[in-house]
Design a protein around this motif. Sequence first.
Motif, PDB file in Angstrom:
ATOM      1  N   SER A   3       0.788  -1.067  -0.108  1.00  0.00           N
ATOM      2  CA  SER A   3       0.081   0.010  -0.142  1.00  0.00           C
ATOM      3  C   SER A   3       1.003   1.201  -0.144  1.00  0.00           C
ATOM      4  CB  SER A   3      -0.735   0.016   1.403  1.00  0.00           C
ATOM      5  OG  SER A   3      -0.180   0.428   2.272  1.00  0.00           O
ATOM      6  N   ILE A   4       0.214   2.450  -0.307  1.00  0.00           N
ATOM      7  CA  ILE A   4       1.103   3.519  -0.422  1.00  0.00           C
ATOM      8  C   ILE A   4       1.585   4.096   1.014  1.00  0.00           C
ATOM      9  CG2 ILE A   4      -1.087   5.208  -0.002  1.00  0.00           C
ATOM     10  CD1 ILE A   4       0.459   7.165  -1.804  1.00  0.00           C
ATOM     11  N   PHE A   5       0.791   3.582   2.188  1.00  0.00           N
ATOM     12  CA  PHE A   5       1.302   3.732   3.714  1.00  0.00           C
ATOM     13  C   PHE A   5       2.620   2.671   3.618  1.00  0.00           C
ATOM     14  CE2 PHE A   5      -3.233   4.977   5.309  1.00  0.00           C
ATOM     15  CZ  PHE A   5      -2.996   6.127   4.573  1.00  0.00           C
ATOM     16  N   ASP A  29      -1.396  14.061   7.070  1.00  0.00           N
ATOM     17  CA  ASP A  29      -2.061  13.772   5.922  1.00  0.00           C
ATOM     18  C   ASP A  29      -1.870  14.874   4.681  1.00  0.00           C
ATOM     19  OD1 ASP A  29      -4.337  13.641   4.054  1.00  0.00           O
ATOM     20  OD2 ASP A  29      -5.312  12.295   5.442  1.00  0.00           O
ATOM     21  N   GLU A  45       1.220  -4.349   7.447  1.00  0.00           N
ATOM     22  CA  GLU A  45      -0.024  -3.942   6.351  1.00  0.00           C
ATOM     23  C   GLU A  45      -1.189  -4.561   6.643  1.00  0.00           C
ATOM     24  OE1 GLU A  45      -0.516  -3.842   1.670  1.00  0.00           O
ATOM     25  OE2 GLU A  45       1.347  -3.076   2.387  1.00  0.00           O
ATOM     26  N   ASP A  47      -5.435  -4.644   5.875  1.00  0.00           N
ATOM     27  CA  ASP A  47      -6.453  -3.546   5.444  1.00  0.00           C
ATOM     28  C   ASP A  47      -7.342  -2.909   6.201  1.00  0.00           C
ATOM     29  OD1 ASP A  47      -8.380  -2.415   3.630  1.00  0.00           O
ATOM     30  OD2 ASP A  47      -8.906  -4.300   2.501  1.00  0.00           O
ATOM     31  N   GLU A  88     -10.291   4.806   1.776  1.00  0.00           N
ATOM     32  CA  GLU A  88      -9.240   5.205   0.711  1.00  0.00           C
ATOM     33  C   GLU A  88      -8.012   4.616   0.641  1.00  0.00           C
ATOM     34  OE1 GLU A  88      -8.479   7.405   4.482  1.00  0.00           O
ATOM     35  OE2 GLU A  88     -10.649   7.116   3.458  1.00  0.00           O
ATOM     36  N   VAL A  89      -7.462   4.009   1.628  1.00  0.00           N
ATOM     37  CA  VAL A  89      -6.269   3.266   1.424  1.00  0.00           C
ATOM     38  C   VAL A  89      -6.460   1.930   2.046  1.00  0.00           C
ATOM     39  CG1 VAL A  89      -3.594   3.414   1.848  1.00  0.00           C
ATOM     40  CG2 VAL A  89      -4.872   5.435   1.539  1.00  0.00           C
ATOM     41  N   HIS A  91      -5.077  -0.043   4.242  1.00  0.00           N
ATOM     42  CA  HIS A  91      -4.136  -0.169   5.018  1.00  0.00           C
ATOM     43  C   HIS A  91      -4.671   0.412   6.415  1.00  0.00           C
ATOM     44  CE1 HIS A  91       0.201  -0.299   5.959  1.00  0.00           C
ATOM     45  NE2 HIS A  91      -0.323   0.132   7.203  1.00  0.00           N
ATOM     46  N   HIS A  93      -5.712   2.418   9.503  1.00  0.00           N
ATOM     47  CA  HIS A  93      -5.338   3.842  10.032  1.00  0.00           C
ATOM     48  C   HIS A  93      -6.306   4.639  10.773  1.00  0.00           C
ATOM     49  CE1 HIS A  93      -7.066   4.331   5.913  1.00  0.00           C
ATOM     50  NE2 HIS A  93      -7.423   5.645   6.220  1.00  0.00           N
TER      51      HIS A  93
END
Length: 132
Positions: A3-5, A29, A45, A47, A88-89, A91, A93
């Motif tokens: 993921s981007i994270f 952010d 990671e 989801d 949105e991601v 991962h 959060h």
Amino acid sequence: MSSIFTKIVKGEIPSYKIAEDKKHFAFLDINPAAKGHTLCIPKKEVDYLFDLEPDELAALTQFSQKVAMGIDKALKPIRTGVIVEGLEVPHAHIHLIPIYKESQAFSLGKKVELTKDEMKKLADQISQNITL
């Protein structure tokens, strides 16, 4: 695929880092709903937030609390709000969003514009006020 994270944690993508420990990472952010809007993530990671093991979820919450206390100390909002949406991601959060006035409307769809210099200054201010 990461993921981007995960890429942010690995340093493959730059970020405005706020705090880090062995299992967690916090950063500003890049589409903030308010000045100081911070994301707290597990480095592992996963989801969906509620797929974390109970001890992992508790640890992420405790890490987020320390980050929120740093935000409160550095930026002096009325309080720091929490949003957990997770769409949105992919991962897990937690969004920490400073609230500066009672009438402040905040949501993940709203964005305040900040320069790179302002983001860097905010990251430094907050990170200096966090005790992990």
